[in-house]
Design a protein around this motif. Sequence first.
Motif, short mmCIF file in Angstrom:
data_model
loop_
_atom_site.label_atom_id
_atom_site.label_comp_id
_atom_site.label_asym_id
_atom_site.label_seq_id
_atom_site.Cartn_x
_atom_site.Cartn_y
_atom_site.Cartn_z
N UNK A 297 0.84 -1.21 0.00
CA UNK A 297 0.00 0.00 0.00
C UNK A 297 0.87 1.26 0.00
N UNK A 298 1.95 1.24 0.79
CA UNK A 298 2.84 2.41 0.83
C UNK A 298 3.54 2.61 -0.51
N UNK A 299 4.01 1.52 -1.11
CA UNK A 299 4.71 1.63 -2.40
C UNK A 299 3.80 2.22 -3.47
N UNK A 300 2.52 1.85 -3.42
CA UNK A 300 1.56 2.39 -4.39
C UNK A 300 1.41 3.90 -4.19
N UNK A 301 1.36 4.34 -2.92
CA UNK A 301 1.25 5.78 -2.65
C UNK A 301 2.53 6.52 -3.03
N UNK A 302 3.66 5.84 -2.93
CA UNK A 302 4.91 6.48 -3.34
C UNK A 302 4.99 6.61 -4.86
N UNK A 303 4.45 5.64 -5.56
CA UNK A 303 4.56 5.59 -7.02
C UNK A 303 3.56 6.52 -7.70
N UNK A 304 2.33 6.61 -7.12
CA UNK A 304 1.28 7.42 -7.74
C UNK A 304 1.04 8.68 -6.93
N UNK A 305 0.87 9.79 -7.63
CA UNK A 305 0.60 11.06 -6.98
C UNK A 305 -0.90 11.20 -6.70
N UNK A 306 -1.23 12.24 -5.92
CA UNK A 306 -2.62 12.51 -5.61
C UNK A 306 -3.17 11.54 -4.59
N UNK A 307 -4.48 11.53 -4.46
CA UNK A 307 -5.13 10.65 -3.49
C UNK A 307 -6.02 9.61 -4.17
N UNK A 308 -6.75 10.03 -5.21
CA UNK A 308 -7.71 9.11 -5.83
C UNK A 308 -7.03 7.94 -6.54
N UNK A 309 -6.00 8.22 -7.33
CA UNK A 309 -5.36 7.16 -8.12
C UNK A 309 -4.74 6.07 -7.24
N UNK A 310 -3.91 6.41 -6.22
CA UNK A 310 -3.39 5.34 -5.36
C UNK A 310 -4.48 4.59 -4.60
N UNK A 311 -5.56 5.30 -4.25
CA UNK A 311 -6.68 4.62 -3.60
C UNK A 311 -7.30 3.60 -4.55
N UNK A 312 -7.52 3.99 -5.80
CA UNK A 312 -8.11 3.08 -6.79
C UNK A 312 -7.21 1.86 -7.02
N UNK A 313 -5.90 2.10 -7.13
CA UNK A 313 -4.95 0.98 -7.34
C UNK A 313 -4.97 0.05 -6.13
#
Length: 481
Positions: A297-313
């Motif tokens: 989950x952390x790696x996804x937030x590091x890789x994607x900017x914003x809030x919606x996109x990492x949440x969706x992934x």
Amino acid sequence: MKAEKLYPFLIVLLVGLLVSLSFYAGLFSGLENFFEDLFFSSKPVHPDIVIIAIDSESINKIGQWPWPRAVFGKALLEIEKATPKSVGIDVIFAEPSRFGQADDSALARALSQLSFLVAMPVEAEPLILSKNNPPRAGNFLKTLPILANAKNVILSHVNLILDDDGVARRLPLKVGEFNAMSYETAKQSGLKIPNEEKLDLISRIVFSGPTGSIRKIPFWRVLEGETKELLKDKVILIGATSPDLHDEKPTPFSKGTQMPGVEIQANIMNMLLSGYRLAPLSAPLTMAWIFAAALIAELIFLFFRGAFLPLAVNLVVGLAYLITIFILFDFGIAVNFVHINFAWFGATAGLLAFRYFTSEKGRKEIQQIFSKYVSKEVLEDILKNPDKVKLGGEVREVTVFFSDIKGFTTLSEKMSPQELVGVLNEYFTLMTGEVLKYGGVLDKYIGDAIMAFWGAPIDDENQADNALKAGLGMIKKLEIL
């Protein structure tokens, strides 16, 4: 910047530790059981397994329960004609027959005439379970000695382990010296039990389906001699299925309909003979998955900017966990669904909240700094791309604009301070509007002078032209003023 990099790691570490401690302490086991029950799917039933049912129809035909023991003796002799592989009787004859000793003797004589072994029941009262010891009994309710000691009889226990919600999900394979009836009957059949050596002392029951999934033959039909072909070479369990006899338990397939005890035993026998197994994923692997779910989950937030996109992934990854857990369950590996999902959901929620509040704080700071000096369009561009604004400054080519009021000193001498302030306010409002209209940044007011610039913090390829357009616009506004 250090805090922004450190806090997500601390969130992941905290979530991983809390969820691991919860898993280690065995919390939420009831919730875990609920979800695992949903994973069960119907499975094929071994063709050799048959239940001879003491059902309501048989009770109506044969008479009031309990029946004479001679009725069971006659049924066994009829079954003998079909040459079954093995038989188990899930009825405890613990007290002398109400029809007298001759009735007990009639069943004992029938047992001695059989060519196959009959598993007859004992029941642990109570069944004692402890973490580091095999299951044991405080006492045993046993079949009468005249029957237990008869030729061709082998004793076996009929205990099940009920969870806190009353659902039968586990089986003690052995209690004291007695094997489980389902296991003993399967062994005596001569059929191969796949992976027998890997069976645990307490095994999860893999049900083949809801009640009615395993073939039942009414007891009365056996007495009528109509079942020889149906019972030929079969593995047979005899037991109560009539609701009036109250030998029923909830199972993962129940959904409001309980399953007779003999049918649960038949499901266990089907599990053994068909090779179905269900074992929990080991604790080290489960804890590794818990930390991995939080870390991913952390790696996804590091890789994607914003809030919606990492949440969706992360939601897609969570769905992948669910599908993987379901597939593993179908292959006989029970992964702790609740704690895996607690890990990824807790980490995702924590990281989402951290990103939202830190980015929202940054947005408010940028708005507060720039809202008075730039146009709405430029401000929105800055908010979309905050990296364009570098703290500490940078070298850049810009267009700087200066203007002041001609003859301001003379003008000011002819007005009172209040009048002068009123004129300046009206003047600055109109002039600043032209700066913002053409994408400029208001730098400051210096007495009657205006300083503005173009080309920062947002790039502007036409910065000089826009500055000149603002100047021309000011001249037109000045004529109106």
